[in-house]
Design a protein around this motif. Structure first.
Motif, short mmCIF file in Angstrom:
data_model
loop_
_atom_site.label_atom_id
_atom_site.label_comp_id
_atom_site.label_asym_id
_atom_site.label_seq_id
_atom_site.Cartn_x
_atom_site.Cartn_y
_atom_site.Cartn_z
N ALA A 177 0.81 -1.55 -0.25
CA ALA A 177 -0.20 -0.30 -0.28
C ALA A 177 0.52 1.07 0.06
CB ALA A 177 -0.98 -0.16 1.01
N ALA A 186 2.16 1.54 -3.48
CA ALA A 186 1.34 2.51 -3.83
C ALA A 186 0.85 3.60 -4.36
CB ALA A 186 0.09 1.28 -4.13
N ALA A 192 -5.05 3.74 -7.88
CA ALA A 192 -4.24 3.00 -7.19
C ALA A 192 -4.79 2.93 -6.38
CB ALA A 192 -3.21 3.68 -6.37
N LEU A 193 -6.06 3.02 -5.59
CA LEU A 193 -6.73 2.25 -4.27
C LEU A 193 -7.03 0.81 -4.65
CD1 LEU A 193 -7.81 4.43 -1.83
CD2 LEU A 193 -7.76 2.89 -1.53
N TYR A 197 -5.68 -2.22 -5.73
CA TYR A 197 -4.73 -2.73 -4.30
C TYR A 197 -5.74 -4.01 -4.08
CZ TYR A 197 -3.69 -3.39 0.31
OH TYR A 197 -2.46 -3.56 0.92
N GLU A 198 -5.49 -5.12 -3.99
CA GLU A 198 -6.22 -5.99 -4.17
C GLU A 198 -5.88 -7.34 -2.63
OE1 GLU A 198 -7.70 -7.60 -6.09
OE2 GLU A 198 -7.83 -5.86 -7.84
N HIS A 199 -4.69 -6.33 -1.21
CA HIS A 199 -4.29 -7.42 -0.13
C HIS A 199 -5.50 -7.11 0.39
CE1 HIS A 199 -1.07 -8.09 -2.50
NE2 HIS A 199 -0.81 -7.54 -2.92
#
Length: 277
Positions: free
Chosen positions: A83, A86, A99-100, A103-105
Protein backbone atom coordinates in the motif's frame (compact mmCIF):
# COMPACT_ATOMS: atom_id res chain seq x y z
CA UNK A 1 -12.95 -88.14 8.49
CA UNK A 2 -10.50 -87.80 11.34
CA UNK A 3 -11.57 -85.05 13.73
CA UNK A 4 -9.34 -81.98 14.29
CA UNK A 5 -7.99 -81.21 17.79
CA UNK A 6 -9.64 -78.30 19.65
CA UNK A 7 -8.26 -74.82 18.85
CA UNK A 8 -6.95 -74.41 22.39
CA UNK A 9 -4.64 -77.36 21.74
CA UNK A 10 -3.36 -76.15 18.37
CA UNK A 11 -0.79 -73.81 19.87
CA UNK A 12 0.94 -76.85 21.41
CA UNK A 13 1.29 -78.66 18.07
CA UNK A 14 4.72 -78.17 16.43
CA UNK A 15 4.55 -76.47 13.03
CA UNK A 16 6.26 -79.45 11.38
CA UNK A 17 3.42 -81.78 12.42
CA UNK A 18 0.63 -79.54 11.00
CA UNK A 19 -0.81 -80.56 7.65
CA UNK A 20 -2.14 -78.08 5.11
CA UNK A 21 -5.77 -78.47 6.15
CA UNK A 22 -5.03 -77.87 9.81
CA UNK A 23 -2.93 -74.79 9.05
CA UNK A 24 -5.65 -73.42 6.76
CA UNK A 25 -8.34 -74.01 9.37
CA UNK A 26 -6.23 -72.23 11.96
CA UNK A 27 -5.69 -69.26 9.61
CA UNK A 28 -9.40 -68.99 8.84
CA UNK A 29 -10.22 -69.04 12.55
CA UNK A 30 -7.70 -66.26 13.24
CA UNK A 31 -9.09 -64.12 10.43
CA UNK A 32 -12.60 -64.63 11.75
CA UNK A 33 -11.44 -63.54 15.20
CA UNK A 34 -10.08 -60.27 13.72
CA UNK A 35 -6.37 -60.99 13.41
CA UNK A 36 -4.94 -58.80 10.64
CA UNK A 37 -1.18 -59.14 11.02
CA UNK A 38 1.42 -61.77 11.93
CA UNK A 39 3.55 -61.68 15.04
CA UNK A 40 7.26 -61.58 14.25
CA UNK A 41 10.09 -63.00 16.27
CA UNK A 42 10.84 -59.61 17.83
CA UNK A 43 8.76 -56.47 18.61
CA UNK A 44 8.43 -53.82 15.89
CA UNK A 45 8.23 -50.10 16.68
CA UNK A 46 5.57 -49.09 14.18
CA UNK A 47 5.96 -45.37 15.03
CA UNK A 48 9.66 -45.47 14.16
CA UNK A 49 8.94 -47.33 10.91
CA UNK A 50 6.36 -44.75 9.86
CA UNK A 51 8.68 -41.86 10.78
CA UNK A 52 11.46 -43.36 8.66
CA UNK A 53 9.10 -43.82 5.74
CA UNK A 54 7.89 -40.21 5.88
CA UNK A 55 11.45 -38.89 6.21
CA UNK A 56 12.62 -40.94 3.25
CA UNK A 57 9.72 -39.77 1.12
CA UNK A 58 10.41 -36.13 2.00
CA UNK A 59 14.11 -36.49 1.24
CA UNK A 60 13.58 -38.12 -2.15
CA UNK A 61 13.58 -35.63 -5.08
CA UNK A 62 10.14 -34.98 -6.50
CA UNK A 63 11.38 -35.77 -10.01
CA UNK A 64 12.48 -39.24 -8.86
CA UNK A 65 8.93 -39.89 -7.68
CA UNK A 66 7.59 -38.98 -11.09
CA UNK A 67 6.40 -35.50 -10.11
CA UNK A 68 7.57 -31.94 -10.57
CA UNK A 69 10.37 -30.39 -8.59
CA UNK A 70 9.26 -28.99 -5.22
CA UNK A 71 8.14 -25.38 -5.46
CA UNK A 72 9.97 -22.71 -3.53
CA UNK A 73 8.00 -21.46 -0.49
CA UNK A 74 6.11 -18.25 -1.19
CA UNK A 75 7.33 -15.13 0.53
CA UNK A 76 4.69 -13.57 2.77
CA UNK A 77 3.24 -10.40 1.28
CA UNK A 78 3.54 -7.23 3.36
CA UNK A 79 0.17 -5.60 2.60
CA UNK A 80 1.17 -2.35 4.32
CA UNK A 81 4.36 -2.03 2.30
CA UNK A 82 2.48 -2.74 -0.93
CA UNK A 83 0.00 0.00 0.00
CA UNK A 84 2.83 2.40 0.83
CA UNK A 85 4.48 1.89 -2.54
CA UNK A 86 1.18 2.21 -4.39
CA UNK A 87 0.29 5.43 -2.58
CA UNK A 88 3.72 6.96 -3.12
CA UNK A 89 3.40 6.40 -6.84
CA UNK A 90 0.20 8.48 -7.08
CA UNK A 91 0.85 12.08 -8.13
CA UNK A 92 -2.80 13.19 -8.30
CA UNK A 93 -6.14 12.42 -6.71
CA UNK A 94 -7.20 10.57 -9.85
CA UNK A 95 -4.06 8.45 -9.70
CA UNK A 96 -4.65 7.76 -6.00
CA UNK A 97 -8.18 6.60 -6.70
CA UNK A 98 -6.84 4.28 -9.42
CA UNK A 99 -4.20 2.93 -7.03
CA UNK A 100 -6.88 2.17 -4.46
CA UNK A 101 -9.03 0.44 -7.07
CA UNK A 102 -6.06 -1.73 -8.07
CA UNK A 103 -5.14 -2.65 -4.49
CA UNK A 104 -5.99 -6.33 -3.94
CA UNK A 105 -4.84 -7.04 -0.39
CA UNK A 106 -7.90 -5.83 1.56
CA UNK A 107 -10.66 -8.42 1.87
CA UNK A 108 -13.27 -5.68 2.32
CA UNK A 109 -12.99 -4.92 -1.38
CA UNK A 110 -14.45 -8.32 -2.29
CA UNK A 111 -17.64 -7.77 -0.34
CA UNK A 112 -18.30 -4.11 -1.15
CA UNK A 113 -20.35 -2.80 -4.02
CA UNK A 114 -18.51 0.49 -4.51
CA UNK A 115 -15.16 2.17 -3.93
CA UNK A 116 -16.11 5.22 -1.86
CA UNK A 117 -13.29 7.65 -2.53
CA UNK A 118 -14.32 11.23 -1.69
CA UNK A 119 -16.88 14.00 -2.09
CA UNK A 120 -16.87 17.77 -1.99
CA UNK A 121 -14.35 20.30 -3.20
CA UNK A 122 -10.75 18.93 -3.23
CA UNK A 123 -9.48 22.53 -2.97
CA UNK A 124 -11.34 23.14 0.29
CA UNK A 125 -9.52 24.43 3.35
CA UNK A 126 -11.25 21.83 5.52
CA UNK A 127 -10.88 18.10 4.96
CA UNK A 128 -13.12 15.70 6.90
CA UNK A 129 -11.84 12.20 7.57
CA UNK A 130 -14.63 9.77 8.39
CA UNK A 131 -14.46 6.11 9.35
CA UNK A 132 -15.93 3.79 6.70
CA UNK A 133 -18.85 3.68 4.27
CA UNK A 134 -22.22 2.42 5.39
CA UNK A 135 -25.00 0.87 3.36
CA UNK A 136 -26.12 4.12 1.71
CA UNK A 137 -22.55 5.17 0.95
CA UNK A 138 -21.75 1.78 -0.54
CA UNK A 139 -24.82 2.05 -2.76
CA UNK A 140 -24.10 5.58 -4.00
CA UNK A 141 -20.31 5.51 -3.98
CA UNK A 142 -20.06 8.75 -1.95
CA UNK A 143 -19.18 9.32 1.73
CA UNK A 144 -21.68 10.62 4.29
CA UNK A 145 -24.91 10.40 2.30
CA UNK A 146 -27.11 8.58 4.83
CA UNK A 147 -28.78 10.01 7.93
CA UNK A 148 -25.42 10.75 9.52
CA UNK A 149 -24.31 12.52 6.37
CA UNK A 150 -27.45 14.64 6.27
CA UNK A 151 -26.84 15.69 9.87
CA UNK A 152 -23.23 16.50 8.99
CA UNK A 153 -24.38 18.76 6.15
CA UNK A 154 -26.65 20.68 8.54
CA UNK A 155 -23.84 21.02 11.09
CA UNK A 156 -21.47 22.41 8.48
CA UNK A 157 -24.10 24.77 7.12
CA UNK A 158 -24.48 26.26 10.61
CA UNK A 159 -20.94 27.68 10.33
CA UNK A 160 -21.11 28.55 6.64
CA UNK A 161 -19.49 25.45 5.11
CA UNK A 162 -20.79 23.08 2.43
CA UNK A 163 -19.51 20.20 0.36
CA UNK A 164 -21.17 21.78 -2.69
CA UNK A 165 -19.46 25.17 -2.33
CA UNK A 166 -17.14 26.21 -5.14
CA UNK A 167 -15.06 28.67 -3.11
CA UNK A 168 -12.37 26.90 -1.05
CA UNK A 169 -13.10 29.17 1.95
CA UNK A 170 -16.68 27.90 2.13
CA UNK A 171 -16.12 24.32 1.01
CA UNK A 172 -15.27 21.00 2.65
CA UNK A 173 -13.68 17.88 1.22
CA UNK A 174 -14.82 14.55 2.67
CA UNK A 175 -13.26 11.09 2.64
CA UNK A 176 -12.98 8.01 4.87
CA UNK A 177 -10.21 5.90 6.34
CA UNK A 178 -11.66 2.86 4.57
CA UNK A 179 -12.97 3.16 1.01
CA UNK A 180 -14.95 -0.11 1.25
CA UNK A 181 -17.86 -0.96 3.50
CA UNK A 182 -17.13 -3.52 6.25
CA UNK A 183 -19.68 -6.36 6.50
CA UNK A 184 -22.70 -5.48 8.64
CA UNK A 185 -21.06 -2.08 9.30
CA UNK A 186 -18.66 -3.65 11.80
CA UNK A 187 -15.68 -1.67 13.09
CA UNK A 188 -12.61 -1.88 10.86
CA UNK A 189 -9.93 -4.27 12.07
CA UNK A 190 -6.50 -2.89 13.08
CA UNK A 191 -4.81 -4.58 10.12
CA UNK A 192 -7.33 -3.03 7.74
CA UNK A 193 -6.66 0.43 9.15
CA UNK A 194 -2.90 -0.15 8.95
CA UNK A 195 -2.91 -1.24 5.31
CA UNK A 196 -5.09 1.68 4.17
CA UNK A 197 -3.37 4.36 6.24
CA UNK A 198 -0.73 5.06 3.54
CA UNK A 199 -3.53 5.92 1.12
CA UNK A 200 -5.11 8.26 3.67
CA UNK A 201 -1.79 9.98 4.30
CA UNK A 202 -1.23 10.46 0.58
CA UNK A 203 -4.82 11.69 0.18
CA UNK A 204 -4.18 14.45 2.71
CA UNK A 205 -0.87 15.35 1.06
CA UNK A 206 -2.51 15.69 -2.35
CA UNK A 207 -5.56 17.64 -1.15
CA UNK A 208 -3.43 20.01 0.99
CA UNK A 209 -6.16 21.20 3.37
CA UNK A 210 -5.50 23.80 6.04
CA UNK A 211 -7.34 21.78 8.69
CA UNK A 212 -8.42 18.20 9.30
CA UNK A 213 -11.59 17.07 11.09
CA UNK A 214 -11.28 13.56 12.52
CA UNK A 215 -14.79 12.14 12.76
CA UNK A 216 -14.91 9.29 15.27
CA UNK A 217 -12.60 6.73 16.86
CA UNK A 218 -11.41 5.02 13.69
CA UNK A 219 -10.28 8.32 12.19
CA UNK A 220 -8.36 9.17 15.35
CA UNK A 221 -6.76 5.75 15.38
CA UNK A 222 -5.62 6.13 11.77
CA UNK A 223 -4.40 9.72 12.12
CA UNK A 224 -3.28 9.95 15.75
CA UNK A 225 -2.80 6.29 16.66
CA UNK A 226 -5.17 6.84 19.60
CA UNK A 227 -8.75 6.06 20.52
CA UNK A 228 -11.17 7.52 23.04
CA UNK A 229 -13.09 10.09 21.03
CA UNK A 230 -15.20 11.29 23.96
CA UNK A 231 -12.02 12.38 25.76
CA UNK A 232 -10.20 13.68 22.69
CA UNK A 233 -13.03 15.61 21.05
CA UNK A 234 -12.63 19.36 20.96
CA UNK A 235 -8.87 19.21 21.62
CA UNK A 236 -6.71 20.28 18.71
CA UNK A 237 -3.90 17.95 17.72
CA UNK A 238 -1.63 17.44 14.72
CA UNK A 239 -2.18 14.72 12.12
CA UNK A 240 -0.32 14.20 8.84
CA UNK A 241 1.45 17.51 9.42
CA UNK A 242 -1.74 19.58 9.78
CA UNK A 243 -3.92 20.88 12.63
CA UNK A 244 -6.57 18.27 13.39
CA UNK A 245 -9.75 18.47 15.46
CA UNK A 246 -11.30 15.22 16.75
CA UNK A 247 -15.11 15.32 16.77
CA UNK A 248 -17.81 12.84 17.65
CA UNK A 249 -19.25 11.10 14.63
CA UNK A 250 -22.69 12.31 13.44
CA UNK A 251 -23.96 8.73 13.82
CA UNK A 252 -23.18 9.00 17.55
CA UNK A 253 -25.07 12.30 17.74
CA UNK A 254 -28.12 10.61 16.23
CA UNK A 255 -28.03 8.09 19.07
CA UNK A 256 -27.11 10.63 21.76
CA UNK A 257 -28.87 13.94 20.94
CA UNK A 258 -27.63 15.56 24.15
CA UNK A 259 -24.08 15.37 22.78
CA UNK A 260 -24.99 17.88 20.06
CA UNK A 261 -24.18 20.73 22.45
CA UNK A 262 -20.54 19.59 22.61
CA UNK A 263 -20.49 19.13 18.84
CA UNK A 264 -21.67 22.72 18.43
CA UNK A 265 -18.80 23.88 20.63
CA UNK A 266 -16.39 21.94 18.40
CA UNK A 267 -17.86 23.57 15.29
CA UNK A 268 -17.35 27.02 16.80
CA UNK A 269 -13.75 26.05 17.57
CA UNK A 270 -13.33 25.03 13.93
CA UNK A 271 -14.77 28.32 12.70
CA UNK A 272 -12.51 30.33 14.98
CA UNK A 273 -9.44 28.41 13.85
CA UNK A 274 -10.29 29.06 10.21
CA UNK A 275 -10.62 32.77 10.92
CA UNK A 276 -7.27 32.83 12.69
CA UNK A 277 -5.58 31.19 9.73
Amino acid sequence: MESQPPFEQIADIPAAEMDWHLARALLDWQVEMGVDECIAEGPVDRFAVEAERVAAQAAAPAVARGGAAPAEPRAEIDAVEVARQAAQGADSLEALRAALAAYEHCELKRGARSLVFADGNPKARVMILGEAPGRDEDREGRPFVGRAGQLLDRMLAAIGLSRDAEEPEEAVYITNVLPWRPPQNRDPKPQEIAMLRPFVQKHVALAKPDLLILMGNISCQAALDRRGILKMRGQWAEAFGRPALPMTHPAYLLRQPLAKREAWADLLSLKARLEDL
